[in-house]
Design a protein around this motif. Sequence first.
Motif, PDB file in Angstrom:
ATOM      1  N   ASP A 140       0.868  -1.185   0.000  1.00  0.00           N
ATOM      2  CA  ASP A 140       0.000   0.000   0.000  1.00  0.00           C
ATOM      3  C   ASP A 140       0.900   1.229   0.000  1.00  0.00           C
ATOM      4  O   ASP A 140       1.662   1.439   0.953  1.00  0.00           O
ATOM      5  N   PRO A 141       0.867   2.056  -1.052  1.00  0.00           N
ATOM      6  CA  PRO A 141       1.778   3.211  -1.123  1.00  0.00           C
ATOM      7  C   PRO A 141       1.675   4.136   0.084  1.00  0.00           C
ATOM      8  O   PRO A 141       2.653   4.797   0.453  1.00  0.00           O
ATOM      9  N   LYS A 142       0.479   4.214   0.697  1.00  0.00           N
ATOM     10  CA  LYS A 142       0.310   5.099   1.852  1.00  0.00           C
ATOM     11  C   LYS A 142       1.006   4.544   3.093  1.00  0.00           C
ATOM     12  O   LYS A 142       1.532   5.306   3.908  1.00  0.00           O
ATOM     13  N   LYS A 143       1.020   3.214   3.239  1.00  0.00           N
ATOM     14  CA  LYS A 143       1.628   2.599   4.421  1.00  0.00           C
ATOM     15  C   LYS A 143       3.115   2.313   4.225  1.00  0.00           C
ATOM     16  O   LYS A 143       3.877   2.240   5.176  1.00  0.00           O
ATOM     17  N   GLY A 144       3.520   2.141   2.983  1.00  0.00           N
ATOM     18  CA  GLY A 144       4.921   1.869   2.711  1.00  0.00           C
ATOM     19  C   GLY A 144       5.294   0.418   2.973  1.00  0.00           C
ATOM     20  O   GLY A 144       4.433  -0.458   3.131  1.00  0.00           O
TER      21      GLY A 144
ATOM     22  N   ASP B 237      13.521   2.143   6.985  1.00  0.00           N
ATOM     23  CA  ASP B 237      13.329   3.363   6.195  1.00  0.00           C
ATOM     24  C   ASP B 237      14.620   4.154   6.027  1.00  0.00           C
ATOM     25  O   ASP B 237      14.810   4.832   5.018  1.00  0.00           O
TER      26      ASP B 237
END
Length: 316
Positions: free
Chosen positions: A169-173, A211
């Motif tokens: 999910d691009p929002k959650k990474g 990250d």
Amino acid sequence: VSTQSTGRSISMGQGQEVHARRLLQNFMAVGGWVLLQNCHLALGFLDELLETVTTSEESHANFRLWITTEIHPKFPINFLQSSIKFTNEPPQGLKAGLKRTYSTVTKEQLEYTTAPQWKPMLYAVAFLHSVVQERRKFGPLGWNIPYEFNQADFTATVQFVQNHLDDMDPKKGVSWSTVCYMIGEVQYGGRVTDDFDKILLNTKAKVWFRDAMFGKSFCFYKGYVIPECNTLEQYQAYIETLPLSDTPEVFGLHPNADVSYQSKVAREALETILNVQPKDSGGGSGETRESVVYRQADEMLQKLPPDFVPHEVKAR
């Protein structure tokens, strides 16, 4: 097996000798390559195999026999002497390891996705792959048990990373807990059986795969960073700039670990040199080991009585 076949393989083990014999007979008649894998699991079959191949009078000109085996102290020496031997060992050093790993990466694989996390994570997996292999050379200082990490571990990990990024999910990474678990417990960790080795592998996964790896300040060790490259040529050019020899600290070891490694290498080299040299006899006469054996055999033959005549012995 079709006569149009050019090659077949069998993984040796219990009960596989029957299939291996059938395959050999067919390919020796029609030609082609036969690959018998894991022959260290069928040592009792190897003498028969060598005799079949060397004594057969009707063998096709295009017939070839390949075998794979692990090192085994009871592997028949006459089989080795009759064979052309090829050893595939991992390259020495991080630079050589990364070069070899990236030589297997294709342009399509590098451009698999436009996700910004993909290329840095691919390089990090390649770096981890080289590190876990290089630590083996330090013996028990590197791993308590010398695990056979190989290209299949790298390929499986890369495939997992691709699948994870596809489902991300691009929002959650990236789910780093999932990535670290799969690397430290399943992909590479699946080979690890020692508890402390497992802790070490999981620690490397947690420290490197997070990250922060996408930041400009991130480094595996000073001088070893994740390059910002877009093509295979750029990655290969960066890898060429890495040092030929690496300090043990790159692998998380104390600098003194290199002393132990270099001592082991020197000792093995000297032992090899001594083993291939003629052995002098204890009497100081300068005789080689072979000369002593021949001389003693001649002395024994001279001490033997002459051959008896059978009918004279019966008459007694």
